[in-house]
Design a protein around this motif. Structure first.
Motif, PDB file in Angstrom:
ATOM      1  N   ALA A 106       0.690  -1.281  -0.082  1.00 19.63           N
ATOM      2  CA  ALA A 106      -0.016  -0.068   0.007  1.00 19.63           C
ATOM      3  C   ALA A 106       0.815   1.126   0.253  1.00 19.63           C
ATOM      4  O   ALA A 106       2.239   1.034   0.166  1.00 19.63           O
ATOM      5  CB  ALA A 106      -0.926  -0.002   1.203  1.00 19.63           C
ATOM      6  N   GLY A 107       0.315   2.227  -0.365  1.00 19.06           N
ATOM      7  CA  GLY A 107       0.930   3.725  -0.249  1.00 19.06           C
ATOM      8  C   GLY A 107       1.880   4.045  -1.445  1.00 19.06           C
ATOM      9  O   GLY A 107       1.424   3.398  -2.457  1.00 19.06           O
ATOM     10  N   SER A 108       2.652   4.835  -1.460  1.00 17.72           N
ATOM     11  CA  SER A 108       3.571   5.411  -2.444  1.00 17.72           C
ATOM     12  C   SER A 108       4.454   4.265  -2.702  1.00 17.72           C
ATOM     13  O   SER A 108       4.932   3.548  -1.994  1.00 17.72           O
ATOM     14  CB  SER A 108       3.978   6.644  -1.940  1.00 17.72           C
ATOM     15  N   GLU A 109       4.866   4.290  -4.097  1.00 18.85           N
ATOM     16  CA  GLU A 109       5.863   3.392  -4.324  1.00 18.85           C
ATOM     17  C   GLU A 109       7.106   4.019  -5.143  1.00 18.85           C
ATOM     18  O   GLU A 109       6.949   4.927  -5.994  1.00 18.85           O
ATOM     19  CB  GLU A 109       5.203   2.160  -5.190  1.00 18.85           C
ATOM     20  N   GLN A 110       8.161   3.153  -4.968  1.00 23.43           N
ATOM     21  CA  GLN A 110       9.495   3.448  -6.079  1.00 23.43           C
ATOM     22  C   GLN A 110       9.432   2.159  -6.823  1.00 23.43           C
ATOM     23  O   GLN A 110       9.055   0.932  -6.381  1.00 23.43           O
ATOM     24  CB  GLN A 110      10.491   3.558  -5.248  1.00 23.43           C
ATOM     25  N   GLU A 111       9.878   2.357  -7.994  1.00 22.18           N
ATOM     26  CA  GLU A 111      10.274   1.251  -8.971  1.00 22.18           C
ATOM     27  C   GLU A 111      11.615   0.930  -9.285  1.00 22.18           C
ATOM     28  O   GLU A 111      12.254   1.844  -9.446  1.00 22.18           O
ATOM     29  CB  GLU A 111       9.598   1.342 -10.309  1.00 22.18           C
TER      30      GLU A 111
END
Length: 133
Positions: A106-111
């Motif tokens: 959940a929440g913001s993500e980095q890839e």
């Protein structure tokens, strides 16, 4: 008295033998736990930029010619804040690794896209999952 001395001597040898047997195993386990090296088959998150500093988290990834096994991590507690990563997943699989700032993806993500080294923002990581498609 001689019989007692012999028993004490045998007990001392048994204790020394047990210590010698246990000590190498404990000593051998220490370097891998304290190591900041990221091995070829590991996905690693580093405290510092450019894959430097402490390895904050590592996952053993099994890569074959036709696929890979990457264990999902649905909750890192406490969360970590890495500045760089290394991925063993080949570019030919067309996969990324998602680092979410909250548990359970959940929440913001980095890839992290593809094989090799990546720089990160230092944002918290609460869960990790590969995404292919």
């Amino acid at each position: 008295m001689s019989h007692q001395a012999l028993r004490l001597g045998l007990m001392a040898l048994a204790v020394i033998g047990l210590t010698a047997t246990v000590a190498p195993a404990a000593a051998a386990a220490e370097p891998s736990m304290a190591s900041n090296a990221c091995h070829k088959s590991e996905f690693c998150l580093f405290r510092g930029a450019h894959q430097t500093g402490q390895v904050l988290y590592r996952l053993n990834v099994k890569v074959t010619g036709t696929g890979f096994t990457f264990p999902e991590v649905d909750s890192l507690a406490p969360g970590i804040e890495p500045l760089s990563a290394r991925s063993p997943i080949p570019d030919t699989f067309g996969c990324i690794v998602r680092l979410n700032d909250k548990p359970n993806f959940a929440g913001s993500e980095q890839e992290i896209g593809g094989f090799g080294d990546s720089e990160l923002t230092g944002a918290p990581v609460g869960s990790i999952t590969p995404d292919c498609g």
